[in-house]
Every structure is written in structure tokens, then in C-alpha cells.
Design an enzyme around this catalytic site. Structure first.
Site, PDB file in Angstrom:
ATOM      1  CB  CYS A 128     -40.165   6.472  30.335  1.00 51.95           C
ATOM      2  SG  CYS A 128     -41.651   6.378  31.354  1.00 51.95           S
ATOM      3  CB  CYS A 171     -40.034   3.061  34.253  1.00 55.85           C
ATOM      4  SG  CYS A 171     -39.995   2.865  32.461  1.00 55.85           S
ATOM      5  CB  CYS A 189     -47.629  14.922  19.382  1.00 55.06           C
ATOM      6  SG  CYS A 189     -47.992  16.554  19.986  1.00 55.06           S
TER       7      CYS A 189
HETATM    8 ZN   LIG Z   1     -41.859   4.052  31.556  1.00 55.38          ZN
END
Ligand SMILES: [Zn+2]
Length: 164
Positions: free
Chosen positions: A82, A85, A153
Site C-alpha cells: 500500500c 501505509c 483491478c
Molecule cells: Zn494502507
């Protein structure tokens, strides 16, 4: 007078319930809330951590242009994290070329993403976001390859690739 009021109420109630249905989807357009206290950052804190483009995707549920991300063609072994984070979301061996112009995966790392239904394009779609910071990643569809049949996606701007 009473008759007038009751007639007006009679008309208003269905109108209000129709408006409620129409305006309800707007609420889900904001980025998902996180239950993790340390990732419950303010708008400005997120803006200072992210590029303008990534902020738009992760925190405002934006979508990047198709074929605009280098990660679309990323074929090395590694982990997709991500961009908000750094939580690991996808393994490179679960990535496939969907031809859509967005990095696509048939499976996420267990527990790394959570889903909700959004109505941005009127037709309901299943939005998914990082389970830690709530950052929007993309949409998941049921037309992916076996063994899962899923197609995650993902916006490339919402990911950070770390090669092995
Ligand atoms: Zn995150």
C-alpha cells in the site's frame, strides 16, 4: 388545515425516501475509515505524506488513467505494498495481464484488503481498500482467472512495488 398538512406529509414522505436513496451513495465516496488509531490521519497529514496524485487515488477514491502506471507492466518477483501505509497487499505471482491498463491480481494477501459496495458509476461495484489505513486501492470483479475467478483491478499510484 389538518387535511392540508396530512396531504402534504403524504406527498413528502415518498419524496424524502426517494431522495434518501439517491443521496445515500455519496456517503461512500469518501475514503474508508480505518479502525487502526495510528492511521487515522487528518487530511493535511495525508497530503504531506502522499504525492498529489496518490492522495487523489487513496484518500478521494480517484482512478488513474488506464495504461498510465509503470506497474501495469511490472513483471519482476516481489511484493506490492500500500502506498499509504506500506502494508503488503499483493504478491507478484498473483499478478496477471488483464489487458485493462491497470495492474491486476487474482488474489490479495489474506486480510490485507477490505471491501465495500460503491455506486460511483451508478451500477454497484465492489470497492476495496487497504485494511490498515483505509486507502482506496481499486475495484474487484468476478471475471478473473482461476483458481479464484477474481480480478483485483488496482491503481498503480496506490501501490509501491518492492522487488525481491
Ligand atoms: Zn494502507
Amino acid at each position: 388545515m389538518n387535511q392540508f398538512l396530512s396531504r402534504r406529509t403524504f406527498i413528502l414522505i415518498p419524496i424524502m425516501s426517494i431522495l434518501k436513496i439517491i443521496f445515500k451513495p455519496i456517503k461512500v465516496l469518501a475514503s474508508s475509515l480505518t479502525s487502526k488509531e495510528e492511521w487515522n490521519l487528518s487530511k493535511n497529514e495525508w497530503k504531506s505524506r502522499l504525492s498529489q496524485e496518490s492522495y487523489y487515488i487513496l484518500r478521494e477514491e480517484g482512478t488513474e488513467r488506464a495504461f498510465s502506471s509503470d506497474l501495469n507492466n511490472e513483471k519482476r518477483k516481489g511484493i506490492f505494498h500500500c502506498a499509504g501505509c506500506n502494508l503488503p497487499l499483493f504478491l507478484s505471482d498473483k499478478k496477471f495481464d488483464s489487458g485493462t491498463g491497470w495492474p491486476s491480481f487474482w488474489e490479495s494477501i489474506q486480510g490485507s484488503v477490505e471491501t465495500k459496495v460503491d455506486f460511483k458509476l451508478i451500477v454497484p461495484r465492489t470497492e476495496y481498500h487497504c485494511s490498515r489505513c483505509g486507502g482506496h486501492q481499486g475495484h474487484v470483479f468476478n471475471d478473473g482467472p482461476l483458481p479464484t475467478g477474481k480480478r483485483y483491478c488496482n491503481n498503480g499510484l496506490a501501490l509501491k512495488f518492492v522487488p525481491d
